[in-house]
Enzyme design. Structure first.
Site, PDB file in Angstrom:
ATOM      1  N   SER A 258       0.843  -1.182   0.000  1.00 27.60           N
ATOM      2  CA  SER A 258       0.000   0.000   0.000  1.00 27.60           C
ATOM      3  C   SER A 258       0.885   1.240   0.000  1.00 27.60           C
ATOM      4  O   SER A 258       2.089   1.142   0.095  1.00 27.60           O
ATOM      5  CB  SER A 258      -0.906  -0.005   1.228  1.00 27.60           C
ATOM      6  N   LYS A 259       0.233   2.360  -0.102  1.00 22.81           N
ATOM      7  CA  LYS A 259       0.991   3.617  -0.235  1.00 22.81           C
ATOM      8  C   LYS A 259       2.042   3.841   0.836  1.00 22.81           C
ATOM      9  O   LYS A 259       3.068   4.438   0.594  1.00 22.81           O
ATOM     10  CB  LYS A 259       0.057   4.846  -0.293  1.00 22.81           C
ATOM     11  N   ARG A 260       1.778   3.329   2.035  1.00 17.72           N
ATOM     12  CA  ARG A 260       2.774   3.593   3.066  1.00 17.72           C
ATOM     13  C   ARG A 260       4.049   2.787   2.864  1.00 17.72           C
ATOM     14  O   ARG A 260       5.012   2.907   3.621  1.00 17.72           O
ATOM     15  CB  ARG A 260       2.167   3.359   4.454  1.00 17.72           C
ATOM     16  N   HIS A 261       4.038   1.933   1.864  1.00 17.14           N
ATOM     17  CA  HIS A 261       5.261   1.200   1.541  1.00 17.14           C
ATOM     18  C   HIS A 261       6.089   1.943   0.500  1.00 17.14           C
ATOM     19  O   HIS A 261       6.985   1.382  -0.103  1.00 17.14           O
ATOM     20  CB  HIS A 261       4.933  -0.199   1.017  1.00 17.14           C
TER      21      HIS A 261
END
Length: 493
Positions: A258-261
């Site tokens: 996800s974006k936090r990756h």
RNA sequence: GGCCCCUUGGUCGAGAGGUUAAGACACCGCCCUUUCAAGGCGGUAGCGCGGGUUCGAUUCCCGCAGGGGUCACCA
């Protein structure tokens, strides 16, 4: 497997245009494409835009652009047309209609007038009883009269599929093997929403069947939806395609990407200066592996080698380090002229180059690029890597301990002074003369090795690292080199 | 929570009853080197746990644990 594929292979990638193309979607598209090309089959691109709220034409455009950038093409679908169009589900509404009617008429589907509130209430009740929420079939046997009453009261019905009880549903999956589900675990699900549009589980089946899809290759998140789809295939008497559910791509913490990756969309990687050939190579190896020990493959080789049998069942962590390595590999293969082209926008944006001054600088720039090519992992590193050549002023890099130490040597001021002096007088300036110049300085001052070469490097670049010193000096030219050295000399004295 | 999938080093992964358990990235070391890299060579590191089956299990079966997915008028 080869032998079993008698009919012509037809696969599809069917994204929902609700955002940019993600890494996972790109890999699904790639696997479908490799499979199609390997078997000489057809690749179809269908847009699943039945969610009016979230779908957008902008997203669709981004997705197509991403696919094209990766080199994935399609034989039928949006933009290219084909015999089985249209290829956007919003434009296929009339096609779903008769099938819905068929299900309604045969009693395999029914109208449901429940409101969101009623559904929520039912859900809460079930939860309180410790049961899992699922639709219990309240509207299954509404009479025509009741329906009319609800309808005239302004209720817009949805259409639910009547899930038969006690049925074993078997997915014969090409990568997972036989997977069994029980229809009793599935509540009557919606096939037509109150806005009249079909839901995913319904449209996907009708479209795949009508488009003659032989192999459905998609992410594992769809596996638990498959039994619902199986029910529809059966109800509508459609022949079943083969299914292949590929494991998900995980972030470094092993949860779904996800974006936090970090960067998850293909376009972001393009923007950072990753090459499509590296991306394709990398994605292909994420969840699939060929026989043998090679790691570098061209698209043609991937097509030749690809098979679903060698697709891994376990999820894979997205390893940016490996992508970087692959990308660096492909960057090293690039002709310097091409790499330079790729670097240009980044240099311009960083203000290291003025567009107007470009013309006569190109061949010089190309040599500079060639000098840093082997240490570049992705093209957006170009400004950092090329700063030594392009900066107006040279600052001593803070935090560069080695540079600091060199500057503190007692021989250094002398070396820099000599360099400044001699460089300014040079009439010829090429690799050979520069080499000789440095040799002379060394001999005259009795300085050699690091104390000599590093001193000069730091003097002209402010750093203890960078491209080959000779190349650096030659490209800088005597005037700039002397000016920089002079500058540093003043700073340290 | 129900259902489903997965489990070989930090990561990708080969392996498909008997192997010194491939290879790659990363990491470490050496070589090369007028720096840093690149390159070459070498090294550290792995079969989640417990039961079976078997002469023998990383490999087969069953549990467990852990991770993930899915249960929407999203796809």
């Amino acid at each position: 497997m080869e032998g079993e594929v008698m009919e012509k292979v037809r696969v599809r990638y069917a994204p929902s245009p609700t955002g940019p193309l993600h890494i996972g979607g790109a890999r699904s598209a790639l696997f479908n494409w490799l499979f199609a090309r390997h078997h000489g089959g057809a690749m179809i691109l269908r847009i699943e835009d039945t969610d009016l709220e979230r779908s957008s034409r902008e997203s669709e455009t981004m997705i197509l652009e991403s696919l094209r950038w990766l080199g994935i093409d399609w034989d039928e679908g949006v933009d290219v047309g084909g015999e089985n169009g249209p290829y956007r589900q919003q434009q296929r509404l009339h096609i779903y209609e008769p099938y819905v009617r068929e299900l309604l008429n045969s009693g395999q589907a029914y109208e449901c007038f429940c409101t969101a509130e009623e559904l929520e209430e039912e859900r809460q009740e079930l939860m309180q009883q410790g049961k899992m929420p699922r639709y219990l079939g309240k509207c299954r046997s509404l009479t025509g009269e009741e329906k009319e009453r609800l309808r005239s009261a302004g209720r817009k019905p949805v259409i639910r599929f009547l899930v038969p009880a006690g049925k074993k549903l078997i997915v014969d999956d090409l990568v997972r093997g036989r997977v069994e589900f029980d229809s009793d675990d599935i509540g009557d699900f919606i096939i037509i929403k109150s806005d009249g549009l079909p839901t995913y589980n319904f449209a996907v089946v009708v479209d795949d069947a009508l488009m003659g899809i032989t192999h459905v290759i998609r992410g594992e998140e769809h596996l638990s939806n498959t039994p619902r789809q199986l029910l529809i295939y059966e109800a509508l008497n459609f022949p079943l395609p083969q299914f292949a559910h590929v494991s998900l791509i995980l972030g470094e913490d092993r949860s779904k990407m996800s974006k936090r990756h970090g960067a998850t969309s293909v376009l972001e990687y393009r923007k950072q200066g990753y090459l499509p050939e590296a991306m394709v190579n990398f994605l292909a190896l994420l969840g699939w592996s060929p026989e043998g020990e090679r790691e570098i493959f061209s698209p043609e080789e991937l097509i030749r080698l690809f098979s679903l049998e060698r697709v891994s069942k376990s999820p894979a962590v997205f390893d940016l380090g490996k992508l970087n390595w692959l990308n660096a590999h492909y960057i090293k293969q690039l002709p310097p002229a091409r790499l330079t082209e790729l670097c240009l926008p980044y240099l311009l944006e960083a203000g290291l180059l003025k567009p107007e001054a470009l013309g006569d600088k190109m061949s010089w720039l190309e040599q500079a690029v060639a000098a840093v090519q082997e240490k570049m992992e992705y093209v957006s590193q170009a400004p950092d890597l090329l700063a030594v050549f392009l900066e107006e002023k040279t600052e001593i890099e803070s935090g560069d301990k080695t540079a600091q130490k060199i500057l503190e040597l007692e021989t250094t001021p002398g070396v820099i002074a000599a360099f400044t002096e001699k460089a300014g007088k040079m009439t010829e300036w090429d690799s050979e003369t520069v080499r000789r110049l440095l040799g002379e300085i060394g001999k005259e001052l009795g300085v050699k090795g690091k104390a000599l070469f590093m001193a000069v490097r730091v003097a002209v670049s402010g750093r203890s690292y960078g491209p080959d010193l000779n190349t650096l000096l030659v490209l800088l030219g005597p005037a700039a080199a002397a000016r920089r050295a002079q500058d540093i000399l003043e700073k340290i004295s």
